[in-house]
Design an enzyme around this catalytic site. Structure first.
Site, short mmCIF file in Angstrom:
data_model
loop_
_atom_site.label_atom_id
_atom_site.label_comp_id
_atom_site.label_asym_id
_atom_site.label_seq_id
_atom_site.Cartn_x
_atom_site.Cartn_y
_atom_site.Cartn_z
N HIS A 42 17.60 20.61 -1.91
CA HIS A 42 16.60 21.35 -2.68
C HIS A 42 17.22 22.54 -3.43
O HIS A 42 17.80 23.42 -2.82
CB HIS A 42 15.53 21.84 -1.70
CG HIS A 42 14.22 22.25 -2.32
ND1 HIS A 42 13.44 21.39 -3.07
CD2 HIS A 42 13.55 23.43 -2.31
CE1 HIS A 42 12.34 22.02 -3.48
NE2 HIS A 42 12.39 23.27 -3.04
N SER A 100 12.30 25.04 -7.33
CA SER A 100 11.16 24.67 -6.51
C SER A 100 9.86 24.99 -7.26
O SER A 100 9.73 24.58 -8.42
CB SER A 100 11.26 25.40 -5.17
OG SER A 100 10.51 24.75 -4.19
N ASP A 117 16.70 15.75 -1.03
CA ASP A 117 15.55 16.64 -0.97
C ASP A 117 14.26 15.83 -1.03
O ASP A 117 14.01 15.14 -2.02
CB ASP A 117 15.62 17.62 -2.15
CG ASP A 117 14.35 18.43 -2.33
OD1 ASP A 117 13.55 18.52 -1.38
OD2 ASP A 117 14.16 18.99 -3.44
#
Lengths: 506, 506
Positions: free
Chosen positions: A464, A198, A439
């Site tokens: 994700h 991320s 995602d």
């Protein structure tokens, strides 16, 4: 040196996150900028304990502190102030410096490092076969790595102190810490591969770009490095959410789509907010219909973002929405979906924030208001009502909250992003951009190979940062395959490096 | 927008430089750190007016100012203070944005930009055949680009203000200015090649490494990017000086080698310093023999560094030293060498500093005391008496002078340098490291090809930054050839870029 106490800590109270997001907002509309959080950790209700590193191996993790420079790029006397930066080492699997065994460095992101140690099972799973040393470095201003030994509240509250809280400083921290660690280990030629998910995945790829002399390669999982400036359309994120729900169930998608107007309709009735509060069993009376809508929107977004094969939150929600008795109203259906993924709680929607997550939320609100300006918005009527991202409003809200306006072009100025293939196909090497297309943040990720060694490894069904979580028995083949591919690529980086090193010594 | 007034300005009073270097030193021994200055511009007495851009073309250069951010990496309110950064554009030869004609950007170094415009004839010489726009950007804290509109004296005198004076900030300045310029010119896809000499050459190579999305390539002339930490031995610089004089004339070399003791001997006699002052016609009475020795050492160093084919200062000195009447003493011979390259002046050795050079000297003293720690020393008895570089003494002197100690490892932390071939052979592209081996700073340069596009182009007889000066009728073939090779390489970069761009549009 203390043994690491954080292995069993939890994070990611997604629900409280959303709530707190509302509570920290100001009257100047920062509240209205509904940018989904960019985190590797699952909301608590979506966590699968089988995927976290077990507490039984916690003893292998040893905590250290590096005496870190406050400002790497400035030479004011104040810039020299040092602070303790936490890093955690696991040397159980390391082949040692004599054999030039590699170092896997996990770059912390917008949370205390403990959660990453627990969640990033890819590292512990693969360390044995690489003989890799593991090191996890905490991002400045989070966890125990806050300058001046302050609480984050205090650090963010001070206009000068929060000024040192930036991604370029964080990357320089990682460089200094890793160079120091290699000296300490007398492991000058042990190659380092950096990992992150991320926001941490963005840091990992940027670290390889800016510090190729420190990291041989980077695995950047679900790193939306293209979601800046105007590189991808602002609608990209929620288009993926909508697509996910549509594919999951078109009737569910329709129900959600119709619910927004219904919420507004009920809210406009006499005692409407009281009715809504009752229907959704809110923890405290709703102050506006948008409080509820915002919460639901984030719930759908998080269901899509973290739609792991083991938990399948989108299916869970849609099954509940579709499965509600035909007689109940539209909003009861939505509530059934909410309960399905939240679990049975005493109340919903606006429960108070708690734990380290408040820290993440506070820190990230500063980061988005300074440089991490990710323009997610909705300009068309899709599953969600339109809510365009307006840079001016956002800037004004940030300015009102923090006294300074964001620098929305800094990320692309410093790290690039426009025409990325054109720029990087003949510059840079050894970066894996991994994504799962379910995602919504994958819409800002690198999804095409840039060169033979800067590659995009994605799965159609992935969520994700799924690939850098720990492997599980139940993992589908495509996920096993993705991780295997990543391991093979890293092995090639290392083989080439060792060959180059041998050649350089002859 | 004003027409550029600086075309005829001179710089580089090498003699005054050396003197001022003594005068700014403190009792804490910063004076004793005799690091040769790192500049493209020739000392005035070594300048050849035929090599500078003629004042008649000055009208093609137009001056602008960019509203530059004070601190790119920090978000304190103070960091947002903007200052005027000067840049000068020559669009006479530009093919325009429609034809994607390139931009040649000269990155300013530790002096006002005027001198670079006058000296970097390589750009004006080659702009027509490339159809290139020329832009010269002044380095922060020099010339007219000083934050808060201060004088440099005042800016350097303030501990907070000088803190913003760093190479990373300067590179970010260049990135912002160039991105802005391309927007202004609507020339998004016009490729930029950056140029720089000496310290500016380091900046050019580092700029390509850190901002590949802004610059397609870099010509880094005489950039000693390896003269940091312990990458090259501290003796490297003066070994080249000694070798140059030895090759020029072994008797001259011997005379110089023997002179140091003779100076000390005379100085130790009654009224010895007065005698020395008389012998060397010093502008003011010598305070110590080291004042004279230091001056002479820098004179030899500059003769080697700037041993251009058109001026041949080493030969000039040695001819005078060797040609002095056999009867005159050792020191008269040395003085004859001094006069030979200095020209007939009313006095020598310690004339007062003047002009923009005082600025360079002051600015560079801060830069070396903060991050540009170039450890040049002499540990063995060669042509020069030993004078080792001692990091501790240097740090203490800097601390005493500026309140903060240097960060001697920062350059290698941020830019790399160790194992450069191993690191960069599979990372980075499009950098020319050009050198002339007569230049003592070439000992810290990149002299071997790193990859097919990160290349070392050097000449055995070349001097410091010789290749980016303007072409002259009298240029030797090897220099013509070197420049031609550089032009060919840049043409290949551009051809590949245009092909990639076309492919990306299909």
């Amino acid at each position: 040196m203390t043994s690491n106490p954080g292995m069993s800590s939890h994070c990611c109270l997604w629900i409280t996150l959303i709530l707190l997001s509302a509570s920290v907002a100001t009257a100047h509309n920062l509240d209205d900028v509904e940018i989904p959080k960019l985190r590797m950790s699952r909301p608590e209700f979506l966590q699968d304990s089988a995927s976290t590193v077990q507490a039984s191996v916690a003893k292998d993790f040893v905590t250290f502190f590096y005496n870190q420079t406050l400002d790497h790029f400035n030479y004011r006397p104040e810039s020299y102030t040092a602070f303790n930066q936490r890093y955690v080492v696991n040397s159980k699997y390391w082949g040692g410096s004599d054999s030039l065994a590699p170092i896997f460095a996990f770059l912390g992101a917008e949370a205390p490092i403990d959660g990453d140690i627990a969640n990033a099972g890819f590292l512990t799973d693969n360390a044995p076969k690489f003989g890799a040393l593991l090191v996890y470095i905490e991002h400045r201003f989070y966890g125990e790595s806050i300058p001046y030994g302050m609480t984050l509240d205090k650090a963010i509250g001070d206009a000068d102190t929060r000024g040192y809280f930036s991604s370029a400083q964080a990357l320089a921290d990682y460089a200094e810490t890793l160079i120091y660690l290699k000296q300490k280990l007398k492991a000058k030629h042990s190659p380092i591969i950096v990992f992150g998910g991320s926001y941490g995945g963005m840091l990992a790829s940027w670290f390889r770009l800016k510090y190729p002399h420190v990291a041989l390669g980077a695995l950047a999982s679900s790193a939306p490095i293209l979601y800046f400036d105007d590189i991808v359309p602002q609608d990209a994120y929620f288009s993926v959410v909508a697509k996910g729900f549509l594919e999951s169930s078109s009737s569910c998608h329709q129900t959600i789509r119709r619910s927004w107007k219904e919420i507004d309709r009920v809210a406009s009735e006499p005692h409407g907010l009281t009715k809504l509060s009752k229907t959704f069993k809110t923890c405290s009376p709703l102050q506006s219909s948008s409080e509820l809508k915002k919460y639901l929107k984030f719930l759908y977004a998080s269901a899509a973002q973290y739609n792991d094969p083991s938990t399948q939150p989108m299916k869970l929600m849609c099954d509940a929405i579709n499965g509600a008795s035909p007689g109940v109203g539209l909003l009861r259906k939505i509530f059934a979906g909410l309960v399905a993924i939240s679990g049975n709680l005493t109340c919903y929607v606006n429960s108070p924030a708690s734990g380290t997550f408040a820290q993440t939320l506070l820190g990230w609100s500063w980061q988005t208001c300074s440089e991490m300006v990710i323009p997610i918005g909705i300009t068309r009527n899709t599953m969600f009502p339109p809510k365009p991202f307006n840079l001016n409003s956002f800037s004004n809200a940030c300015k009102s909250k923090f006294g300074v306006a964001p620098r929305p072009h800094w990320v692309t100025t410093y790290f690039g992003g426009h025409d990325i293939k054109l720029i990087l196909q003949r510059f840079a090497s050894n970066i894996i951009f991994s994504n799962g297309l379910q995602d919504p943040y994958s819409s800002g990720g690198v999804l095409k190979n840039i060169s033979s060694t800067v590659v995009a490894i994605y799965t159609t069904k992935g969520s994700h940062t799924l690939d850098i979580l720990g492997a599980k028995e139940s993992d589908p083949d495509w996920l096993v395959e993705q991780r295997k591919t990543e391991v093979e690529i890293m092995k090639r980086w290392l083989a080439t490096y060792y060959a180059d090193l041998r050649a350089s010594r002859n």
